[in-house]
Enzyme design. Structure first.
Site, PDB file in Angstrom:
ATOM      1  N   LYS A   1       0.849  -1.165  -0.040  1.00 38.69           N
ATOM      2  CA  LYS A   1       0.074   0.055   0.017  1.00 38.69           C
ATOM      3  C   LYS A   1       0.812   1.321  -0.183  1.00 38.69           C
ATOM      4  CE  LYS A   1      -4.576  -1.307   1.841  1.00 38.69           C
ATOM      5  NZ  LYS A   1      -4.888  -1.202   0.487  1.00 38.69           N
TER       6      LYS A   1
ATOM      7  N   GLU B   1      -5.175   8.211   6.963  1.00 33.61           N
ATOM      8  CA  GLU B   1      -5.678   8.917   6.106  1.00 33.61           C
ATOM      9  C   GLU B   1      -6.854   9.664   6.460  1.00 33.61           C
ATOM     10  OE1 GLU B   1      -6.752   5.861   3.038  1.00 33.61           O
ATOM     11  OE2 GLU B   1      -4.898   6.002   2.175  1.00 33.61           O
TER      12      GLU B   1
ATOM     13  N   HIS C   1     -15.860  -6.478   2.789  1.00 31.22           N
ATOM     14  CA  HIS C   1     -14.750  -6.146   1.806  1.00 31.22           C
ATOM     15  C   HIS C   1     -14.735  -6.969   0.951  1.00 31.22           C
ATOM     16  CE1 HIS C   1     -13.836  -2.592   4.142  1.00 31.22           C
ATOM     17  NE2 HIS C   1     -13.601  -3.592   5.323  1.00 31.22           N
TER      18      HIS C   1
ATOM     19  N   ARG D   1      -3.616  -8.223 -12.028  1.00 35.17           N
ATOM     20  CA  ARG D   1      -4.096  -9.392 -12.235  1.00 35.17           C
ATOM     21  C   ARG D   1      -5.505  -9.133 -12.979  1.00 35.17           C
ATOM     22  NH1 ARG D   1      -5.788  -8.642  -6.875  1.00 35.17           N
ATOM     23  NH2 ARG D   1      -8.221  -8.626  -6.826  1.00 35.17           N
TER      24      ARG D   1
HETATM   25  C1  MV4 Z   1     -11.122   3.897   2.744  1.00 31.66           C
HETATM   26  C2  MV4 Z   1     -12.276   4.396   3.116  1.00 31.66           C
HETATM   27  C3  MV4 Z   1     -12.789   5.874   3.432  1.00 31.66           C
HETATM   28  N1  MV4 Z   1     -11.768   6.728   3.683  1.00 31.66           N
HETATM   29  N2  MV4 Z   1      -9.995   4.823   3.074  1.00 31.66           N
HETATM   30  C4  MV4 Z   1     -11.531  -0.699   2.404  1.00 31.66           C
HETATM   31  C5  MV4 Z   1     -10.555  -1.848   2.207  1.00 31.66           C
HETATM   32  C6  MV4 Z   1      -9.850  -1.133   1.245  1.00 31.66           C
HETATM   33  N3  MV4 Z   1     -10.370  -1.385  -0.250  1.00 31.66           N
HETATM   34  C7  MV4 Z   1      -9.729   0.512   1.454  1.00 31.66           C
HETATM   35  N4  MV4 Z   1     -11.319   0.645   2.200  1.00 31.66           N
HETATM   36  C8  MV4 Z   1     -11.738   1.842   2.544  1.00 31.66           C
HETATM   37  N5  MV4 Z   1     -10.653   2.958   2.659  1.00 31.66           N
HETATM   38  C9  MV4 Z   1     -10.342   6.295   3.286  1.00 31.66           C
HETATM   39  N6  MV4 Z   1      -9.365   7.153   3.497  1.00 31.66           N
HETATM   40  C10 MV4 Z   1     -13.311   3.583   2.944  1.00 31.66           C
HETATM   41  C11 MV4 Z   1     -13.005   2.154   2.660  1.00 31.66           C
HETATM   42  C12 MV4 Z   1     -14.144   1.185   2.593  1.00 31.66           C
HETATM   43  C13 MV4 Z   1     -14.330   0.520   1.543  1.00 31.66           C
HETATM   44  C14 MV4 Z   1     -13.564   0.716   0.406  1.00 31.66           C
HETATM   45  C15 MV4 Z   1     -14.066   0.241  -0.660  1.00 31.66           C
HETATM   46  C16 MV4 Z   1     -14.916  -0.857  -0.778  1.00 31.66           C
HETATM   47  C17 MV4 Z   1     -15.822  -1.152   0.432  1.00 31.66           C
HETATM   48  C18 MV4 Z   1     -15.247  -0.530   1.542  1.00 31.66           C
HETATM   49  C19 MV4 Z   1     -16.042  -0.601   2.515  1.00 31.66           C
HETATM   50  C20 MV4 Z   1     -15.565  -0.146   3.797  1.00 31.66           C
HETATM   51  C21 MV4 Z   1     -14.686   0.817   4.046  1.00 31.66           C
END
Ligand code: MV4
Length: 502
Positions: free
Chosen positions: A116, A200, A235, A293
């Protein structure tokens, strides 16, 4: 052209790659574990080799066994599918050492984009917007407090080695910060052996929108539009669509250009996906990560672009130029995909392994099923419980929704529980139909379908019993361990479902 390709995978994606090879008159070599001896991908391939016992660690992740089969069977290339070894740079290097072509990106691109923190740095250097935050792991609670205060709450703590939400904590104000940081570090340590956490600015009610990119070995990088992936459970994506219901051409061009910048920055080759968070407040978008991928949800992009992404992967691996330019990419119509899992939505989505005693696939106009099963097939507990992906195509989103409803009605699976009933409900849900989606959709949807609350006594019993069930499932020593796996899952599931309503 390759004469023979080995597919280092199983299930629906192995069948998908075999189909592309058949159309291209390329012979196929399948690999299978003891549990997959009668699997569909084995039946569809021209040759098949056993590579070990059921657990993935003894079969599908054993790259030395896979490379041995590749040498023995005389293949020129290996397609990794997704998951397993598909993003393992060491495997890519070993394949090259064996003089075999890996159908995918170079190992350096995988390594640069795999972490990341390094991916964030690549995006920043490429001038791609990332969520405001730190580019180095937090050194202490005091530093976290200082950075979060300067950034402004709410903030999101994330594990540097993280993925899929593990080691991630939303912090609404300073009073929650210390315990959230400790929990995130502990979970990151337990999950990845690396407790580095960074912070973040939290994006509120984000959409998860991803851009399909494709690059060749001649420096061409093209994007093929976006996929809306906000409907996720823990997720894990469950419903994806292309284009996003936002369907804004300017946003598409801006996000596509950003995704291409990331691909170009790492001299990418092959199919890749750049994931973004999109704020519904002002449609600002932020780079999350890049997956090196082919994705599970690639069919919806194929349906709206008319491009076969697996054929394109094979041609690019042969050294050919992309068969399209950016101007050739025109999105037409709307596609929706539902991931069909062998899980019981009435039992907290716990796995539902067993024999498929009845299978009726939907057919007719605009319906596509990418499956790895057949009537009589065994769904085992050893692998991801996704058994197929149902995709539909319509001229617009409304037509695609109507078509998905019809296809879900036709789809019959007997002998195991599946998530089909769950999708039949979602496709009737007003919030889903509105297209106003964000990553909080499923929790809100479950609230709308949640059964009545449990009384105090039942709740206490559930807590006690689910602890027992959890103990059984983790130590396999107590009474329930004598039950067949399926019923043990059922027991645990009922209890956890009661618990989860607390
Ligand atoms: C975030 C976010 C809100 N703000 N980052 C979830 C796992 C990874 N894919 C990143 N994720 C998130 N990062 C910030 N700064 C909200 C999520 C998030 C999310 C993102 C994409 C798809 C589903 C999600 C479910 C919960 C939180």
């Amino acid at each position: 052209m390759f004469k023979k390709i080995l597919i280092a995978n199983r299930g629906e994606i192995a069948c998908r790659v075999i189909r592309a090879c058949r159309e291209m008159k390329i012979a196929t070599v399948a690999v299978f574990s003891d549990a997959d001896a009668d699997a569909l991908h084995v039946r569809m391939s021209d040759e098949a080799f056993n590579i070990g016992a059921a657990p993935s660690s003894e079969s599908y992740l054993r790259w030395e066994k896979i490379i041995d089969v590749a040498k023995q069977s005389g293949v020129e290339a290996i397609h990794p599918g997704y998951g397993f070894l598909s993003e393992n740079a060491e495997f890519v290097r070993e394949v090259a050492k064996a003089g075999i072509t890996f159908i995918g990106p170079p190992p350096e691109a995988m390594e640069g984009l795999g972490g990341k923190m390094s991916a964030r740095k690549i995006a920043i250097a490429a001038g791609v917007p990332v969520v405001p935050g730190t580019t180095e792991p937090l050194g202490s609670y005091d530093e976290a407090k200082e950075v979060a205060a300067a950034m402004g709450y709410p903030v999101m703590l994330k594990a540097s080695a993280g993925g899929g939400g593990k080691g991630m904590r939303l912090v609404l104000d300073e009073t929650e910060l210390k315990s959230a940081l400790e929990n995130a570090q502990a979970e990151a340590k337990a999950s990845f052996g690396d407790d580095n956490v960074y912070v973040e600015k939290a994006v509120i009610r984000p959409r998860h929108i991803e851009i399909q990119v494709f690059s060749d070995t001649h420096g061409n990088h093209v994007h093929l539009g976006e996929r809306e992936c906000s409907i996720q459970r823990r997720h894990q994506k469950v419903i994806e669509e292309a284009p996003s219901p936002i369907n804004d051409e300017n946003l598409r061009e801006e996000m596509g250009a950003a995704a291409v910048k990331v691909a170009a920055a790492v001299n990418y080759v092959g199919a890749g996906t750049v994931e973004f968070l999109v704020s519904d407040l002002d449609r600002s978008f932020y780079f999350l990560e890049m997956n090196t991928r082919l994705q599970v949800e690639h069919p919806v992009t194929e349906l709206v672009t008319g491009i076969d992404l697996v054929r394109e992967q094979i041609n690019v691996a042969l050294g050919e130029k992309l068969s399209f330019t950016q101007d050739d990419i025109v999105l037409r119509g709307h596609a929706i995909e539902c991931r069909v899992y062998a899980e019981d939505p009435e039992n907290n989505f716990l796995p539902s392994p067993g024999t498929i005693t009845r299978l009726r696939l939907p057919q007719g106009p605009g319906v596509r099923d990418d499956g790895g099963i057949y009537e009589g097939a065994e769904v085992s507990i050893f692998y991801d419980p996704m058994i197929s992906k149902l995709s539909v195509y319509g001229r617009d989103r409304a037509e695609a929704i109507e078509r998905m409803r019809r296809a879900l009605r036709e789809y019959e699976v007997g002998g195991i529980k599946t998530t089909l009933p769950f999708f039949r409900e979602v496709l009737e849900d007003a919030e889903f139909i509105s297209g106003e989606l964000d990553t909080g959709f499923i929790p809100r949807f479950n609230e709308r379908r949640r059964p009545e609350e449990l009384d105090e006594r039942t709740t206490d019993l559930a807590i006690i019993a689910s602890a027992v069930a959890y103990q059984d499932s983790s130590t396999k020593t107590a009474a329930v361990s004598s039950q067949p796996t399926a019923s043990r899952w059922a027991t645990a599931g009922r209890l956890m479902a009661m618990n989860s309503r607390l």
